[in-house]
Design an enzyme around this catalytic site. Structure first.
Site, mmCIF file in Angstrom:
data_model
loop_
_atom_site.group_PDB
_atom_site.id
_atom_site.type_symbol
_atom_site.label_atom_id
_atom_site.label_comp_id
_atom_site.label_asym_id
_atom_site.label_seq_id
_atom_site.Cartn_x
_atom_site.Cartn_y
_atom_site.Cartn_z
ATOM 1 N N LEU A 159 0.746 -1.183 0.072
ATOM 2 C CA LEU A 159 0.089 -0.087 -0.056
ATOM 3 C C LEU A 159 0.800 1.277 -0.008
ATOM 4 O O LEU A 159 0.533 2.186 -0.963
ATOM 5 C CB LEU A 159 -0.850 0.008 1.299
ATOM 6 C CG LEU A 159 -1.907 1.287 1.332
ATOM 7 C CD1 LEU A 159 -2.927 1.382 0.321
ATOM 8 C CD2 LEU A 159 -2.585 1.063 2.824
ATOM 9 N N PHE A 172 4.094 1.992 11.720
ATOM 10 C CA PHE A 172 3.538 1.280 10.535
ATOM 11 C C PHE A 172 1.997 0.932 11.095
ATOM 12 O O PHE A 172 1.596 0.920 12.216
ATOM 13 C CB PHE A 172 4.289 0.298 9.873
ATOM 14 C CG PHE A 172 4.420 -1.066 10.909
ATOM 15 C CD1 PHE A 172 5.333 -2.079 10.453
ATOM 16 C CD2 PHE A 172 3.877 -1.336 12.255
ATOM 17 C CE1 PHE A 172 5.641 -3.150 11.158
ATOM 18 C CE2 PHE A 172 4.124 -2.586 12.717
ATOM 19 C CZ PHE A 172 5.126 -3.307 12.118
ATOM 20 N N GLU A 173 1.170 0.403 9.928
ATOM 21 C CA GLU A 173 -0.115 0.053 10.529
ATOM 22 C C GLU A 173 -0.905 1.305 10.603
ATOM 23 O O GLU A 173 -2.119 1.402 11.529
ATOM 24 C CB GLU A 173 -0.418 -1.219 11.452
ATOM 25 C CG GLU A 173 0.121 -2.443 11.046
ATOM 26 C CD GLU A 173 -0.276 -2.834 9.873
ATOM 27 O OE1 GLU A 173 -1.532 -2.595 9.250
ATOM 28 O OE2 GLU A 173 0.180 -4.024 9.364
#
Length: 575
Positions: A150, A395-396
């Site tokens: 992504l 992250f995420e």
């Protein structure tokens, strides 16, 4: 349960909604429980006797032979349906297994977790039967590794800024994919990649042709797919991270996941699962940290006293245990909701990710402090945990961005509810204010010994709601630009969420008469006292004019430094 049951949305309007918190949804029959017990034993044995986290970290790779054994015991098929060769664990089972992973090696946890939590999760949730039959058996068996692509050089937390694009080919049977992805976990070893790209309409296409962000299944063997070298990182060194490049890649139209233009929604659904995996792994990490710290303070003697006899050490150990309890309670809440089929938990998963990653960071840092020089040494695993865990706050969804998401989304929901309430009163000719009527759900839901604590949380929720209304009245549509305020509002929301999870979890222990119930009650009460103090501080920062002056000073200081690209203050010696 519907959207109106959301705890996160409720507190922005001053309501404590407890429906989603009630006792753990135990969906495991005897067979499922026995399967889980066997798998836990297998994984404990694997990590204790076969897996070499230190060597993996040194070599910056996952050793091939141990990894093959991990695949053989089913470590990469936990979330895949049984009909495709997986174990089809629900979230409660998956959480308990990933806890073992996090206990030993966070880097390897990310390799295995990304593979199934987000790598092939899009196929499980949104794939066609043909797509599942084609790809899931190899992925569940570990014959192929999955990745999730992504992030791009210009699109990190802002997924809407994607520049990778796909255009339908003239034959109508393929999309032509071009672009590149950054920092893709498993990017250099993956055989199957879930890629998000912006589908663009050609000039000759009809205006009603679908376009927008779309999810694709990309095989690494497709011509035009390549990857960069493994990234050199502070932590997660054994976990492969690489850039991906797509140069006129022909992607069959049947490799679209879901529908064209629905990729953003699909990505959010997948990422929610990924955030849950982080929580589950950190339950194991923080539990082990508490054990390691406890072992050290019980054996280490300084000034003729064991370290555990010093109050400064007692405070550190107690807070570590409280944060572990909260992380585990929040993870329990998420298991309960997702296994119950609830999908509207974007706010709660965002809040949980913020809390668990920062609480775990605190525990790792304090564990090193407790162990002193021993904790700083490479022979001790804790310094590796610290390096590995640091990126979890990035992250995420970076925690800073998630805070703004929580605050802005919650405020929007509150503003909508206020407008609807005002319209309703106007239509009815009522002169009554929009004051909330009562808020005793949480107090009535918890065990009797915890009701005073629940009342404190309820009072803080009401203060929180008042702060939301104050911000809406003061800033109106400009509220989205008040990030100093939104950040502190989000901090309060996160603490309120964590405290509620802890109280309902401790209530379960008391009601069941668990041997640990008195200890859990003490953990919960103390956590609430500390949490309410933090909420009071953050809400006061929103209202206090002196703090608003400080926020303005932050902006000016940052602006001065930015304009000079350096420290502005003159050196004391003048040169």
């Amino acid at each position: 349960m519907n959207r109106d049951d959301s705890f996160a949305r409720g507190i922005f309007s001053g309501k404590v909604k407890t429906k989603r918190f009630h006792p753990y949804l135990d969906t495991l029959n005897d067979e499922a429980r026995e399967t889980l017990r066997i798998m836990l034993n297998n994984f404990e044995k694997y990590f204790a006797e076969v897996h070499d986290a230190k060597q993996n970290d040194t070599d910056e790779t996952t050793l091939e032979k141990p990894f093959a054994m991990f695949k053989e015991i089913g470590g990469l098929g936990l979330k895949a349906p049984e009909k495709y060769g997986g174990l089809e664990f629900n979230y409660a089972q998956f959480s308990r297994v990933v806890e073992v992973f996090g206990k030993y090696d966070l880097s390897f946890t990310i390799t295995a977790g990304v593979h199934q939590s987000i790598g092939y999760q899009g196929l499980v949730l949104f794939g066609t039967e043909e797509q599942k039959q084609k790809y899931l058996p190899d992925l569940a068996a570990g014959k192929k590794i999955a990745a999730f692509a992504l992030t791009e050089p210009t699109a990190g937390s802002d997924a809407a800024a994607l520049r990778t694009k796909a255009v339908l080919d003239n034959d109508g049977k393929h999309y032509i994919l071009n672009g590149n992805k950054l920092w893709t976990t498993n990017g250099g070893i993956a055989g199957i990649i879930t890629v998000f790209a912006r589908v663009e309409r050609r000039k000759e296409d009809p205006e009603d042709t679908a376009e927008g962000i779309t999810a694709f299944i990309i095989e690494k063997d497709f011509p035009g797919v390549s990857n960069g070298p493994p990234e050199k990182k502070m932590g997660l060194r054994s976990c492969n991270t690489a850039a991906l490049y797509f140069d006129n890649v022909k992607v069959p139209v049947e490799n679209v996941i879901g529908k064209v233009g629905e990729g953003f929604k699909i990505a959010l659904s997948i990422v929610n699962t990924g955030r849950f995996g982080i929580n589950a792994s950190l339950v194991g990490t923080t539990r082990e940290l508490v054990r390691r710290a406890s072992d050290h303070v019980n054996t280490r003697v300084q000034f003729n006293q064991k370290l555990i006899e010093f109050q400064a050490i007692q405070e550190k150990l107690a807070k570590m245990a409280m944060f572990h309890y909260a992380i585990e309670s929040i993870t329990l809440f998420l298991c309960n909701n997702m296994d119950g089929g609830i999908t509207d938990i974007q706010l709660e998963t965002a809040m949980s990710k913020i809390f668990t990653t920062e609480a775990a960071w605190y525990c790792i840092d304090e564990c090193i402090q407790v162990l002193g020089g021993n904790g700083y040494m490479r022979d001790n695993d804790i310094e590796r945990h610290l390096r590995d865990a640091r990126v979890f706050r990035i992250f995420e969804g970076a925690n800073d961005t998630l805070r703004l998401f929580v605050a802005s989304t919650g405020i929007q929901a509150a503003a909508k509810r206020m407008r609807e309430s005002q319209k309703s009163m106007k239509d009815c000719g009522s002169q009554e204010s929009d004051k909330e009527q009562g808020n005793s759900d949480l107090v009535e839901a918890v065990a009797t010994p915890l009701r005073d604590s629940a009342l404190k949380v309820t009072q803080r929720v009401e203060e929180f709601s008042s702060a939301v209304k104050l911000l809406l009245h003061k800033h109106g549509k400009d509220i989205g630009n008040q990030q100093f305020l939104l950040t502190r509002l989000a901090n309060s929301a996160v603490d309120l969420f964590a405290m509620t999870a802890v109280l309902t979890r401790a209530t379960g222990a008391i009601n069941k008469g668990l041997a640990s119930s008195n200890h859990e009650q003490l953990l919960a009460k103390t956590f609430v006292v500390e949490g309410c103090t933090r909420v009071k501080r953050d809400l006061q920062a929103i209202k206090d004019p002196e703090n608003l002056t400080t926020f303005a000073a932050f902006s000016q200081i940052a602006s001065d430094i930015s304009q000079n690209d350096a420290i502005v203050a003159t050196r004391p010696l003048g040169f």
